[in-house]
Design a protein around this motif. Sequence first.
Motif, mmCIF file in Angstrom:
data_model
loop_
_atom_site.group_PDB
_atom_site.id
_atom_site.type_symbol
_atom_site.label_atom_id
_atom_site.label_comp_id
_atom_site.label_asym_id
_atom_site.label_seq_id
_atom_site.Cartn_x
_atom_site.Cartn_y
_atom_site.Cartn_z
ATOM 1 N N GLN A 31 -5.017 4.220 -9.626
ATOM 2 C CA GLN A 31 -3.576 4.204 -9.363
ATOM 3 C C GLN A 31 -2.907 5.477 -9.872
ATOM 4 O OE1 GLN A 31 -1.545 0.964 -11.234
ATOM 5 N NE2 GLN A 31 0.404 1.363 -10.229
ATOM 6 N N MET A 32 -3.284 5.928 -11.060
ATOM 7 C CA MET A 32 -2.682 7.131 -11.612
ATOM 8 C C MET A 32 -3.132 8.366 -10.828
ATOM 9 S SD MET A 32 -2.357 8.129 -15.599
ATOM 10 C CE MET A 32 -1.123 9.308 -16.140
ATOM 11 N N SER A 33 -4.376 8.393 -10.378
ATOM 12 C CA SER A 33 -4.828 9.518 -9.555
ATOM 13 C C SER A 33 -4.047 9.589 -8.250
ATOM 14 C CB SER A 33 -6.333 9.371 -9.259
ATOM 15 O OG SER A 33 -7.080 9.362 -10.451
ATOM 16 N N LYS A 34 -3.755 8.447 -7.685
ATOM 17 C CA LYS A 34 -2.962 8.411 -6.452
ATOM 18 C C LYS A 34 -1.560 8.956 -6.688
ATOM 19 C CE LYS A 34 -1.404 5.198 -2.873
ATOM 20 N NZ LYS A 34 -1.442 3.778 -2.405
ATOM 21 N N VAL A 35 -0.947 8.558 -7.804
ATOM 22 C CA VAL A 35 0.408 9.034 -8.118
ATOM 23 C C VAL A 35 0.407 10.545 -8.329
ATOM 24 C CG1 VAL A 35 2.253 8.912 -9.830
ATOM 25 C CG2 VAL A 35 1.133 6.815 -9.055
ATOM 26 N N LEU A 36 -0.563 11.050 -9.060
ATOM 27 C CA LEU A 36 -0.613 12.487 -9.335
ATOM 28 C C LEU A 36 -0.917 13.290 -8.077
ATOM 29 C CD1 LEU A 36 -2.552 12.380 -12.714
ATOM 30 C CD2 LEU A 36 -0.162 12.985 -12.410
ATOM 31 N N LEU A 37 -1.769 12.758 -7.214
ATOM 32 C CA LEU A 37 -2.121 13.482 -5.991
ATOM 33 C C LEU A 37 -0.906 13.639 -5.079
ATOM 34 C CD1 LEU A 37 -4.328 14.762 -4.234
ATOM 35 C CD2 LEU A 37 -4.806 12.488 -3.321
ATOM 36 N N THR A 44 -12.715 11.418 -2.708
ATOM 37 C CA THR A 44 -13.526 11.817 -1.554
ATOM 38 C C THR A 44 -13.107 11.077 -0.295
ATOM 39 O OG1 THR A 44 -15.166 10.183 -2.276
ATOM 40 C CG2 THR A 44 -15.506 12.472 -2.943
ATOM 41 N N THR A 45 -12.619 9.848 -0.441
ATOM 42 C CA THR A 45 -12.123 9.117 0.730
ATOM 43 C C THR A 45 -10.817 9.709 1.224
ATOM 44 O OG1 THR A 45 -13.182 7.101 -0.088
ATOM 45 C CG2 THR A 45 -11.472 6.841 1.588
ATOM 46 N N GLU A 46 -9.926 10.059 0.306
ATOM 47 C CA GLU A 46 -8.628 10.602 0.702
ATOM 48 C C GLU A 46 -8.747 12.018 1.263
ATOM 49 O OE1 GLU A 46 -7.191 7.293 0.285
ATOM 50 O OE2 GLU A 46 -5.655 8.791 0.591
ATOM 51 N N PHE A 47 -9.851 12.700 0.989
ATOM 52 C CA PHE A 47 -10.004 14.065 1.498
ATOM 53 C C PHE A 47 -10.007 14.091 3.019
ATOM 54 C CE2 PHE A 47 -11.172 18.445 1.313
ATOM 55 C CZ PHE A 47 -12.078 18.651 2.346
ATOM 56 N N GLY A 98 -24.419 11.875 -6.858
ATOM 57 C CA GLY A 98 -24.339 11.427 -5.473
ATOM 58 C C GLY A 98 -22.962 10.938 -5.080
ATOM 59 N N HIS A 99 -22.200 10.372 -6.018
ATOM 60 C CA HIS A 99 -20.844 9.899 -5.717
ATOM 61 C C HIS A 99 -19.888 11.066 -5.480
ATOM 62 C CE1 HIS A 99 -21.814 5.714 -6.692
ATOM 63 N NE2 HIS A 99 -22.527 6.187 -7.701
ATOM 64 N N PHE A 100 -20.165 12.204 -6.047
ATOM 65 C CA PHE A 100 -19.349 13.395 -5.792
ATOM 66 C C PHE A 100 -19.761 14.073 -4.485
ATOM 67 C CE2 PHE A 100 -16.882 14.393 -9.665
ATOM 68 C CZ PHE A 100 -17.358 13.384 -10.498
ATOM 69 N N LYS A 143 -19.498 12.922 4.864
ATOM 70 C CA LYS A 143 -19.505 11.776 5.748
ATOM 71 C C LYS A 143 -18.745 12.009 7.046
ATOM 72 C CE LYS A 143 -17.314 8.212 4.236
ATOM 73 N NZ LYS A 143 -16.958 7.017 3.467
ATOM 74 N N ASN A 144 -17.556 12.592 6.973
ATOM 75 C CA ASN A 144 -16.685 12.675 8.156
ATOM 76 C C ASN A 144 -16.264 14.113 8.462
ATOM 77 O OD1 ASN A 144 -16.588 9.838 8.529
ATOM 78 N ND2 ASN A 144 -15.111 9.679 6.859
ATOM 79 N N TYR A 145 -17.116 15.071 8.172
ATOM 80 C CA TYR A 145 -16.706 16.464 8.358
ATOM 81 C C TYR A 145 -16.564 16.841 9.826
ATOM 82 C CZ TYR A 145 -21.562 17.562 9.572
ATOM 83 O OH TYR A 145 -22.773 17.614 10.168
#
Length: 839
Positions: A559-565, A600-603, A694-696, A702-704
């Motif tokens: 949640q905090m990462s979303k707010v900062l982004l 990575t999903t929001e990218f 692997g998570h990074f 995936k969707n490039y």
Amino acid sequence: MESLTTNTDVRLTVTRCFRTLKSSTDSSDIITALRTLHSYLDEGPDSTATSAERAEFRRAHYSSALQLLVSNIQADWLHQLTAAQRAELWDGLFLAGPPEQALLVLMDAIGELRPTSNLDHVVSITEKFLQRGRLAELLWSYCLEAAPSDSPQLRETLLGRISALPDITANKLQLNNRALFRPQQYYPLLATEMLTALEHTCQALRAGTDCNLTFVAQTLGKVCIQGHGGLVLAVMAPRLSACTRSDMVWQRVCWKLLENVPQRWMESVLTGLVQAVSGPDALGRIIGNLVLTNKKAQFVITHKLLLLQYKYETRVLRIILGYLAADRDRRPLLIQVLRSVSQAWANSSAVKHTPLEQQLYVSKALLLSVSLLKDSEIQELRSELLQCMLGGMQTHLDSNVVRIRHMGMVIGEYLSSRMDINGTKLKFEYDQDEETRELLSLLAPGACDEPEAEPVNRADGPQETAETAESAQNASQTTSGAQALKTDPDSDLDSDDELTPYDMSGDQEISKASPPRYLRDCLEILISSEDPVRVELSLKAAESLVRKNSFAAREISVQMSKVLLHMDDKYNINGFLYLRQATMVALTVTDCIPVAHYLTTEFYSLNYSLRQRLDILEVLALAAQELSKPVTEKKAASISSATTAESTPYPGDNPVHWQQVVEKRIQSKTKRLTKKVNQPVTKATPNRYAPVAGHFFFPLLKNYDKPQVTFDLLGSDHLVLGRLIHTLGLFMHLAVNAPIAAQMGCALLDFVWAVRYHADQMVRRGVLFAVCSVFLSMPSQNLLVDISDQLFETRSWLADVAEGDPDADCRSLAVQSLVLLDKSLKKQLQDPQAPTVET
């Protein structure tokens, strides 16, 4: 006088029977005593006891008799009885008397007895008690006006035993619990017994007998508040709906039942009922106009189930709003609900800060409320609906979330069609998805009643609310100001003209606000505060708060990462970009997998600027670098060294000290031509990046190749593509010696092979850097095993780049890659166990 004599005779007879059961060893005397006790419970024509004697025994001696039997359950005479005699004389006493007393004694016995055959015997009697409908007799006895005399404490105890019987037996019997005592069987049985008691009540009312439903209502409320309302009402609601369809007596009984539910349990009963009934008509027949006479019921129906909770299905909304619209007296509440729902839907703050599921739930409620209004009511509410439509649509259409915009379009179209403003109707163009089709389906009339009546289990999940705490320093400032005034009381008499002015160029203004001390306070300020000073202090303190309290950071990391982004520098904060980036890096390091998955999903998500996508790559790269570094524990090292120094023994106390002295002398007298430099041994520390590499890495691949509306990675967005390849190469470089490095290297080579001849030089540099990282980090033995088909083609391409690429950096990177590739191949080809490669 006659009653006194009867009471005395009964007491003397019962006392003799008790004495016989305690002390006698003659089986005939025991059987006679048990038959005598049974005679006070037999109401048949052959009974030897009068009605007065039976009533006195039930009132004063029945519980004592059952307690005596339980206390002597290990007596020899009980085991001397045959199975038939035991079932008739011993078990029959528990199954023939007042059910409330028998149930209390049985439950107390189950709680007190140890796991033995005696406990199994009592459990079997309790099972028979339930199977023979004794609960229905218990409830019906309390429905009669001449109910058994008891105290509030006894009634509360009885309610607790009835509602919590599965818990009591499960705690005692554990794995040996009976199937009938499990919640899936017991609570439907209890619902059936309550329906039986209600049926007896209807028959008594038709016969002119007064009844009281307070105890049954309390039982229903107690069971529902404990979380078993779904099992109970799944049985009761269809039966009540069918019985009230054409029988006014049943309707009256149901209305009285709901009215007698205590206020503290009303919400749980109504919540389970609206999920169990088949439609609004059934709900209206069961509860009547309860919302008009009971304030708690009105609050639950018109406010809590519509605005505060949003976990229910659309069917529940149809039932609630259809129930309010079905009766003329309840329609004012429908208009009141419409006003509340329209204000909530048009609230800009709610649109920004509430979950999408709740906004969809409120949108459904608004559509259903408007669809149930008549044209005359629409005209009366025209101004309010117009204000809701204009303000709410503007807020929804300004949102950067596609789902929110679609909600605004659908509701705007419908409101404009109902109000018919100057004959014009709004029409938007949008792609219909599952949510929009569901919203449009709500407008179809006649879809409220549904045949199925499957209850929905409650899944309440308390949502944690962040408490904000702002401490002021006005008192300290006032004290300091007062001290400044008292410093020089004669200042008015002295002249300050000859004093040299003090240099105040380096002074800083003292802020009236203080930085937050808790991470949740910091998050709340960043979300909702409009004070620039508080926002700046929170942003400056965020990183340290995250690193100090990792447990709290993991709870709100995403949640905090979303707010900062999504945060913008609207207050022109000094060092804003660095502070935001440092906090996001700290969150990623603290809670690696969830935050990395979110970033990575929001990218690749829609409606993000190129700057935000580059920020995501920078945060991931910095976090990976920090995770790959060894953990420094300076404080632990200093403490351990101090402890070692304090615990060093005196040389004379060490028995091997003389050996060390001799060894040092030998070393000092020995001459050597060369002396090896003793380097300090590096302490091994765990690599925090290797398990999460692997998570990074893999989600960014995936969707490039999927072009988005605002983002074309393989098209015009060369800058983002170059930074992406550089970041992937960095992830590969940091994953050296990781178990997943070979898999990452193969995937990275496949990805960059398609863009190795890209026109942009930054992309080509990224490709060459990624290739260098693969040859540096990928194990040498895997080069010939996993990518042997690409090695020589890759070497030929690198040679061409080293000779003919117009960019000097690209040529240099190609040469470095060639050197690394040749070293790896040479090392493997010299190994006799290395696999062979066909040239």
